[in-house]
Design a protein around this motif. Structure first.
Motif, PDB file in Angstrom:
ATOM      1  N   TYR A 159       1.204  -1.098  -0.196  1.00 13.59           N
ATOM      2  CA  TYR A 159       0.000   0.139  -0.161  1.00 13.59           C
ATOM      3  C   TYR A 159       0.993   1.206   0.201  1.00 13.59           C
ATOM      4  O   TYR A 159       0.730   1.841  -0.554  1.00 13.59           O
ATOM      5  N   SER A 160       1.742   1.289   0.668  1.00 13.59           N
ATOM      6  CA  SER A 160       2.941   2.500   0.941  1.00 13.59           C
ATOM      7  C   SER A 160       3.498   2.773  -0.279  1.00 13.59           C
ATOM      8  O   SER A 160       3.497   3.856  -1.179  1.00 13.59           O
ATOM      9  N   LYS A 161       3.499   1.652  -1.089  1.00 11.64           N
ATOM     10  CA  LYS A 161       4.618   1.625  -1.947  1.00 11.64           C
ATOM     11  C   LYS A 161       4.028   2.459  -2.662  1.00 11.64           C
ATOM     12  O   LYS A 161       4.581   3.166  -4.484  1.00 11.64           O
ATOM     13  N   ARG A 162       2.436   1.791  -3.171  1.00 15.59           N
ATOM     14  CA  ARG A 162       1.759   2.524  -3.693  1.00 15.59           C
ATOM     15  C   ARG A 162       1.415   3.939  -4.156  1.00 15.59           C
ATOM     16  O   ARG A 162       1.188   4.433  -4.851  1.00 15.59           O
ATOM     17  N   ASN A 163       0.708   3.971  -2.825  1.00  8.45           N
ATOM     18  CA  ASN A 163       0.241   5.543  -2.214  1.00  8.45           C
ATOM     19  C   ASN A 163       1.528   6.523  -2.101  1.00  8.45           C
ATOM     20  O   ASN A 163       0.837   7.438  -2.972  1.00  8.45           O
ATOM     21  N   LEU A 164       2.469   5.674  -1.797  1.00 10.46           N
ATOM     22  CA  LEU A 164       3.109   7.492  -2.179  1.00 10.46           C
ATOM     23  C   LEU A 164       4.304   7.061  -3.741  1.00 10.46           C
ATOM     24  O   LEU A 164       4.225   8.512  -3.600  1.00 10.46           O
ATOM     25  N   GLU A 165       4.054   6.923  -4.250  1.00 11.42           N
ATOM     26  CA  GLU A 165       4.609   6.422  -6.048  1.00 11.42           C
ATOM     27  C   GLU A 165       5.948   6.813  -5.682  1.00 11.42           C
ATOM     28  O   GLU A 165       6.325   7.348  -6.335  1.00 11.42           O
ATOM     29  N   LEU A 166       6.547   5.920  -5.107  1.00  8.37           N
ATOM     30  CA  LEU A 166       8.152   5.532  -5.234  1.00  8.37           C
ATOM     31  C   LEU A 166       8.838   5.533  -6.216  1.00  8.37           C
ATOM     32  O   LEU A 166       9.490   5.799  -6.851  1.00  8.37           O
TER      33      LEU A 166
ATOM     34  N   GLU B  63       6.990   4.473  -9.861  1.00 10.72           N
ATOM     35  CA  GLU B  63       5.734   4.739 -10.591  1.00 10.72           C
ATOM     36  C   GLU B  63       4.364   5.619 -10.315  1.00 10.72           C
ATOM     37  O   GLU B  63       3.790   4.425  -8.948  1.00 10.72           O
ATOM     38  N   THR B  64       3.562   6.247 -11.143  1.00 15.85           N
ATOM     39  CA  THR B  64       2.126   6.443 -10.149  1.00 15.85           C
ATOM     40  C   THR B  64       1.550   5.631 -10.995  1.00 15.85           C
ATOM     41  O   THR B  64       1.455   5.194 -11.036  1.00 15.85           O
ATOM     42  N   ILE B  65       0.390   6.268  -9.829  1.00 15.60           N
ATOM     43  CA  ILE B  65      -1.201   5.125  -9.240  1.00 15.60           C
ATOM     44  C   ILE B  65      -1.885   5.100 -10.669  1.00 15.60           C
ATOM     45  O   ILE B  65      -2.295   4.051 -11.161  1.00 15.60           O
ATOM     46  N   ILE B  66      -1.803   6.346 -11.731  1.00 16.69           N
ATOM     47  CA  ILE B  66      -2.703   6.489 -12.529  1.00 16.69           C
ATOM     48  C   ILE B  66      -2.098   5.835 -13.496  1.00 16.69           C
ATOM     49  O   ILE B  66      -2.506   5.289 -13.952  1.00 16.69           O
ATOM     50  N   LYS B  67      -0.781   5.988 -14.542  1.00 21.14           N
ATOM     51  CA  LYS B  67      -0.780   6.487 -15.621  1.00 21.14           C
ATOM     52  C   LYS B  67       0.405   4.828 -15.114  1.00 21.14           C
ATOM     53  O   LYS B  67       0.795   3.977 -16.516  1.00 21.14           O
ATOM     54  N   LYS B  68       0.599   4.590 -13.981  1.00 23.82           N
ATOM     55  CA  LYS B  68       1.620   3.164 -13.901  1.00 23.82           C
ATOM     56  C   LYS B  68       2.889   3.624 -14.420  1.00 23.82           C
ATOM     57  O   LYS B  68       3.609   1.853 -14.991  1.00 23.82           O
ATOM     58  N   GLY B  69       3.090   4.848 -14.716  1.00 22.79           N
ATOM     59  CA  GLY B  69       4.811   5.193 -15.334  1.00 22.79           C
ATOM     60  C   GLY B  69       5.851   5.178 -14.620  1.00 22.79           C
ATOM     61  O   GLY B  69       5.311   6.481 -13.581  1.00 22.79           O
ATOM     62  N   LYS B  70       7.142   6.032 -14.426  1.00 21.65           N
ATOM     63  CA  LYS B  70       8.310   6.412 -14.338  1.00 21.65           C
ATOM     64  C   LYS B  70       7.506   8.147 -14.003  1.00 21.65           C
ATOM     65  O   LYS B  70       8.347   8.698 -13.019  1.00 21.65           O
ATOM     66  N   HIS B  71       7.364   8.606 -14.955  1.00 20.43           N
ATOM     67  CA  HIS B  71       7.329   9.788 -15.094  1.00 20.43           C
ATOM     68  C   HIS B  71       6.087  10.450 -13.773  1.00 20.43           C
ATOM     69  O   HIS B  71       5.183  10.509 -13.845  1.00 20.43           O
ATOM     70  N   GLY B  72       6.619  10.689 -12.725  1.00 14.43           N
ATOM     71  CA  GLY B  72       5.810  11.556 -11.455  1.00 14.43           C
ATOM     72  C   GLY B  72       6.053  10.895 -10.064  1.00 14.43           C
ATOM     73  O   GLY B  72       5.776  11.256  -9.278  1.00 14.43           O
TER      74      GLY B  72
END
Length: 858
Positions: free
Chosen positions: A259-266, A268-277
């Motif tokens: 959950y933390s890795k996802r929520n903090l967008e370490l 990849e981003t939550i929405i686009k699943k990409g490195k940018h952001g």
């Protein structure tokens, strides 16, 4: 099924051993697929589905791809999670009796790909094995076949802990026992989106046993054996680049759940699943792909030991202060290719001449890098520099053996440098002289026959020939030429001399190409002895690259070196490292954070869009950055070392599992309070909003009280339940803070500033107005809000099941008697309401507020 041909019987016999893979069955210049393989492959690859024996009653579905273009088709299938078994002819058709012998020479799976076009150069490609033992322990083995690295960890906290651990790694395939419970298998597929493979054999006695002989725990031995058996079975070739398994002590790293890795967008981003952001996007100023992969590992496993953190920070500070030297270091690193994966390809046998030229160029840069590193005044960097060994012998071998610009193919010649092998030089000389003789022959024949258009040519079918146009045939002397081929407008001839020379030339060229290939294989085998040296060098270069990246990003973004203290946390003008990068310069509003043993919980109130979530995330990211050894985005920071970070930020349904937003919220909250310690950091955002007001408020308060009384972890808890702000009266270590917002001309202005105390309004309708909801709707909501605020709640508005919660809040309200307001205070409040703060300077506003405050105190 009707009787099959011998070839189809061979296909079915081989396919029986590879039921879970596409069988690419080599027939001439194509890889063919049959039956269900063909049906599915035709759909997935968007190629034509045909039929074999179409005239028969039960034709066989069939499709195929050209062997020379198979790489892209295989890539597409593997990226979709499929496996591909490559079945080749393993005997010369000329010598075959009956059907040509065929065997699977390699099984390509998502976790075992080696070709560079199928790999992300900046990310590891892990295949993992998972083993369960009767004592409740799970062993997880990670292996990146492309680099040869292996690591192993024991998980003792149950199945959920296994899922969290696996989620945080870039895993493409998991090897498990066939007896693993079905619900566990399904969770692995659903939550991790990986390919599952099976290997039940957990004993190993082959040549690679040395890779885990150092493991003194039988559980680790069995777990590593499971993976090694699978890799050997699928790859069927040398694995000399595999490194001994490194034991991961999970307790030595800050724990991040899924959950933390996802929520903090370490990463990849939550929405686009990409490195940018993501945080990785901000911090990745590495120059090499090896460094980029190591950076990602460090982000996923922050350190817990202060001495290790300080060692990294010391190097970062030295690089930070040495701008000119760091710039030279970065320039030198640009010439260093991926040593890890080059070493893997050498062992695997799929390295080509151009790969080895890249290796030579990379190794030639090492002395220059050592010279640059010696310019830094640092004991830590001196230690790193001393560990670098420049492989001069290897550079010498590559320099003397390979041409500077070899072809991609290793079987077509033009690879080996002149002077490297005497026999090869003789073949080349014979070929070169022969071709010169051919040129001289053409000149001579033109003179003797007086045919200016006569030419001597060559093709692979007919060899060398003398071509004469039909208009000039009468000029040829009789009996000297032997007709070889007739064309529309010309005739082709040979002479005894030409046939003899042709044999010498072609024999020399053929032997030359064969010898070059043999010499290349010998060179490649010699390089295997250097693999450990290359892997050690790659490890050091990667570390240098990440640390210089930290220095580069810290200098460009004005980050500061953090200090580590016990139990206190103070950040002056902290910033969100990602948000400030995507905003225009100067737009981001920095904020302070202060937490000590008397304010472990910060209860944050304020309207939506005001920056509560950003404030919470930036604290977590600052902590994490500090614990990976990077400077942090602030003016000054005193940090404590956390053992775990738990977050519940943002709402999302888990549709796959059939769980609502509120259920996910409760599960994540439960995971945090069940696993956190007093050394953990907890971030909880708007807990309780997924249910009725009183349900949610009761749960939110209960969670805050539980953390305060039973865990004592440092916690940021944001809420819209303003009733909770009175908790600072009963919870000694809770402090109210809020995000400032002001009303101006019937609009809300978000100031994004964190201040002490509770917010006085939620501004929900103002936010709806900013979202451009219809004005008639906004007006109606405003009227309803006034009615709600002016009326006492009716008992029948609340479900009977909430009676106990209502009585709780009634008791709390009764316990806090509201003091009546005096006429003098009413007058001061009137003056305060008339103030137009937006027309005043900050100093005038402070003076006016000071005057009113003095009147209140009289």
């Amino acid at each position: 099924m009707s009787k099959q041909t011998p070839m189809m019987e061979q296909y079915l016999r081989i396919k029986e051993d590879y039921r879970d893979a596409f069988l690419f069955f080599r027939l001439g210049d194509f890889y063919e697929m049959f039956f269900d393989d063909a049906v599915v492959a035709a759909r997935e690859l968007e190629i034509t589905l045909t039929k074999r024996d179409a005239a028969k009653a039960n034709p066989i579905p069939m499709c195929g791809v050209p062997y020379h273009a198979a790489a892209n088709y295989i890539k597409n299938l593997v990226e979709k999670g499929y496996k591909v078994a490559i079945c080749e002819q393993v005997e010369d058709p000329k010598h075959a009796k009956g059907v040509v012998k065929r065997e699977v020479v390699q099984l390509i799976t998502p976790g075992t790909v080696m070709e560079s076009n199928m790999l992300n150069e900046k990310e590891n490609n892990y295949i993992t094995s998972l083993s369960y033992f009767e004592d409740g322990t799970y062993a997880i083995v990670y292996n990146d076949l492309s680099t040869g690295e292996s690591s192993i960890a024991l998980v003792t906290d149950g199945w959920d802990a296994v899922i969290h651990e696996l989620y945080n790694q870039p895993i493409k395939e998991i090897v498990v026992s066939s007896t693993l419970p079905d619900d566990h298998k399904q969770q692995l597929k659903d939550k991790l989106s990986v390919t599952l493979s099976y290997q039940d054999e957990v004993s190993f006695s082959g040549e690679y046993r040395v890779l885990f002989d150092h493991l003194n725990d039988e559980r680790l031995v069995q777990a590593f054996s499971r993976l090694l058996n699978y890799v050997q079975h699928t790859q069927k070739r040398s694995l000399d680049h595999l490194q001994p398994a490194q034991i991961i002590e999970l307790k030595q790293f800050l724990k991040l759940d899924m959950y933390s890795k996802r929520n903090l967008e370490l990463t990849e981003t939550i929405i686009k699943k990409g490195k940018h952001g993501s945080l990785l996007w901000v911090l990745d100023h590495t120059v090499t792909s090896m460094g980029s992969r190591l950076l990602k590992k460090w982000i996923e496993r922050p350190l817990l030991r202060q001495n290790q953190i300080e060692e990294r920070l010391d190097v970062v500070e030295t690089f930070y202060n040495g701008f000119m030297e760091r710039d030279s270091l970065r320039e030198g690193l640009k010439s260093v290719y991926d040593l890890e994966r080059l070493a893997g390809r050498i062992a695997f046998g799929n390295v080509n001449g151009r790969d080895l030229i890249q290796l030579k160029q990379s190794l030639s840069k090492i002395p220059e890098l050592i010279t640059v590193l010696k310019q830094f005044d640092s004991n830590q960097i001196d230690k790193i520099t001393q560990s670098i060994e420049s492989p001069n012998q290897l550079v010498g071998l590559l320099e003397s053996s390979l041409v500077d610009n070899p072809p991609i193919s290793v079987k077509d010649g033009s690879l080996i440098r002149d002077g490297y092998n005497e026999t090869l030089d003789k073949y080349r000389d014979a070929s070169k002289n022969g071709k010169q003789w051919i040129k001289e022959l053409e000149k001579k024949e033109k003179v003797e026959t007086k045919i200016k258009s006569l030419k001597v040519g060559y093709n692979r079918v007919f060899g060398y020939y003398i071509e004469v146009t039909k208009a000039n045939l009468h000029l040829l002397p009789e009996g000297r030429y032997e007709r070889k081929q007739t064309l529309t407008n010309a005739e082709r001839y040979v002479t005894p001399e030409l046939k003899e020379k042709e044999q010498l030339i072609l024999e020399a060229e053929e032997k030359s190409v064969e010898l070059e290939y043999e010499l290349f294989l010998a060179i490649r085998n010699q390089l295997k002895a250097y693999i450990p040296e290359l892997q050690k060098l790659a490890e050091v270069i990667s570390k240098i690259d990440v640390l210089q990246s930290f220095a580069t990003v810290s200098e460009s973004n004005n980050y500061k070196r953090p200090e580590f203290v016990e139990n206190n946390l103070q950040i002056k003008n902290g910033r969100h490292p990602v948000v400030e990068k995507v905003m225009k310069s100067g737009e981001f509003v920095p904020n302070d954070v202060f937490m000590d043993q008397h304010s472990n919980i910060l209860l944050i109130t304020g309207p939506n869009m005001s920056g509560k979530s950003t404030y919470m995330r930036q604290l977590a990211l600052t902590v994490l950055m500090g614990q990976i050894g990077c400077f942090v985005p602030c003016e000054r920071a005193e940090l404590t070392i956390f053992d775990q970070i738990f977050t519940r930020i943002g709402a999302a349904d888990d549709l796959v599992s059939g769980q609502s937003t509120f259920m996910v919220e409760m599960l994540e909250a439960n995971h945090a309070i069940s696993n956190a310690t007093s050394n953990s950091l907890i971030l909880l955002d708007e807990i309780g909003r997924g249910t009725s007001t009183y349900d949610g408020m009761a749960l939110a308060q209960s969670i805050v009280e539980y953390i305060h009384n039973h865990i004592q972890a440092k916690t940021l808890f944001s809420t819209h339940y303003h009733e909770l702000t009175t908790l600072d009266q009963t919870l000694s270590n809770l402090k109210n803070i809020h995000v400032r917002a002001e009303e101006y001309e019937d609009n809300v202005v978000f100031l994004h500033q964190i201040k002490d105390g509770a917010a006085d309004e939620s501004y929900g309708i103002h936010v709806a107005k900013l979202a451009n909801l219809p004005s008639i709707l906004i007006d109606r909501a405003t009227t309803l809000l006034q009615d709600f605020e002016n009326k006492e709640p009716k008992g029948n508005l609340v479900h009977e099941n909430s009676a106990s919660q209502l009585s709780f809040f009634a008791e709390e309200a009764a316990a806090s008697q509201v003091k009546s307001v005096t006429k003098a205070e009413e007058s001061i409040i009137g003056e305060l309401k008339k103030l137009n703060l937006f027309d005043m300077t900050p100093l005038d506003a402070m003076n006016e507020l000071n005057r009113l405050q003095k009147k209140l105190r009289k």
